[in-house]
Structures are given as C-alpha cells and as structure tokens.
Write a protein that holds these residues in place. Structure first.
Motif: not given
Length: 259
Positions: A43-47
């Motif tokens: 959920l917090h992955d920038p991509e």
C-alpha cells in the motif's frame, strides 16, 4: 468444536478433533503478521501509489467523456419512462448505524423537546458520587453548563464532515452530542439507566418517517460489544418492549453487528 489459541476450531468428527484436522486451516499469528506487513508495504509502495493514481484519473476522464457523449440520450430515456423519477424510485439505505440514523436537526429537535417537556426525567446514575441520587435531565445539562438556548446544530457537532475521513477516532466522537459521552448514553444507547426509552422514542419517529415515505426503506444496525453476558438479553428486551408498546419497530429490517 473447541477453542485453541483464541480461535474456534470446527471439526467434522471426534476423530478429526483428536488428529487436529479442523474444517478450515487457521493461519498462525506469525503468518497473519507477515501477510499484513506485506500488504501494508504494498500500500505504501510509491510505484503502486503512482499506478493507482493514474488509473483513477483515467477512469475519471473516461466517465467525463461518457457524460459528454451520452448525457442527452440518457435524459431522453428518463423522460420516456412514465411515472418514475428520483423521488418515486424505491431506495434502500443498508447497514445504517441506528445511533446515527437520524439527521442532526432531528436529534437536536428531540433533545430540545425533552428538555422542554420532561426536564425532571431521572436519566443518569450519578457516577461522581454514587451515594447521591440519580440525576434528572435538567441536572445533567446544568452540570454541563448548558441550556436549551445554547443548543444548535453547530454545538451538537454530530455531522460527519471531511475531518473524519480516514480518522475513525474522530468519526466515533461524532456520536457524542456536544462532545459529551453522557449525552450519548442518555439519548443514543439502548442499554442505560432508562432502559433505552429515549432511543426507542426517536427510533419510532424514524420508523414513522419511513412509513410516510412510500419509496424509502432502511436496514438499521444495532451493536453487540461482548462486554457483558446479558447484552443479547438486554437488546432483545429493548426491541421487544418497543414492539409491544406500539408496534413501531415492526416496519424495518434489522441487523445486529458483533463488534
């Protein structure tokens, strides 16, 4: 079936119970924590965030394009349907928390009416000093340094606005009229000092409004918190008592939420 590590295990037979072969495989707490950690990381992955944002914008633009091309045709189709518009199409509000089913103006009107007509109703146990007698509705508001004149939609502050988005703590506080938990207990609880009488009365008003509105229906939700073994009995007594008094609770669907 039996409890194991805080989880109910269900077995088809006594032999399966002895072997420990439950109907459903229950994940261990370590597996759950690992999966949850992986999900939060995704959920917090920038991509991932960039991709989701682009997809949402694409869907939004596609919908705008659809409206630009088809708004006129949809309008003509709506006009061609006899005896039907937004106000006489059946609408159902599902899973509505009963304590939040009334709008803020309705709740404000109800509280003011009770203060005006029933100020001497004994409504709350004196928790500060249990040796003292229970408090009347008038005494409760005097202890809060409030009068009926002070009450307004703004001071009631039970409207869910933008400040509660993704903030369940703030959302839950909105169930406290004027930010006071004792007012929530008096007016919006089914199990209190007055056996939920005020909550039953305002629920009857909601049901009456639904009966007058032919095309509007609702599914109200009441909660069981598991704090007391008598919660089910108290809730059923409240519902049955309201139904016996004037049959006001018979005209709706009910859902019990185990919190």
């Amino acid at each position: 079936c039996h409890w194991a590590d805080g989880v109910m295990r269900v077995y088809r037979s006594a032999a399966e119970s002895i072997r420990g072969e439950s109907v459903l495989k229950v994940r261990s707490i370590r597996e759950f924590a690992a999966d949850l950690s992986s999900l939060v990381a995704t959920l917090h992955d920038p991509e991932v965030r960039s991709l989701c944002h682009a997809q949402l914008r694409l869907l939004d633009h596609r919908f705008d394009l659809y409206l630009a091309l088809n708004r006129g045709e949809e309008r003509l189709e709506q006009v061609a349907v006899p005896h039907r518009d937004f106000y006489n199409v059946r609408k159902v509000d599902t899973h509505v928390h009963l304590a939040g089913a009334m709008n803020q103006k309705h709740l404000l009107r109800f509280i003011k009416h009770k203060l005006k007509t029933k100020p001497e109703d004994v409504v709350l146990e004196n928790r500060d000093d249990r040796s003292k007698p229970p408090m009347t509705l008038k005494q409760v508001f005097e202890s809060l340094r409030m009068t009926p004149y002070d009450l307004s939609v703004d001071t009631l502050d039970v409207h869910a606005d933008h400040s509660v988005f993704h903030r369940f703590d703030r959302f839950n506080l909105k169930y406290n009229p004027c930010g006071q938990s004792r007012l929530r207990e008096i007016f919006l609880k089914t199990d209190n000092f007055i056996q939920g009488r005020y909550m039953a009365e305002i629920t009857r008003e909601l049901m009456s409004d639904l009966e007058e509105s032919k095309y509007q229906h609702a599914e109200y939700r009441v909660s069981i918190y598991g704090r007391n073994a008598k919660e089910w009995d108290n809730l059923s007594d409240w519902c049955v008592g309201g139904r016996e008094r004037d049959n006001a609770f018979a005209g709706g669907y009910w859902r019990t939420s185990v919190c």
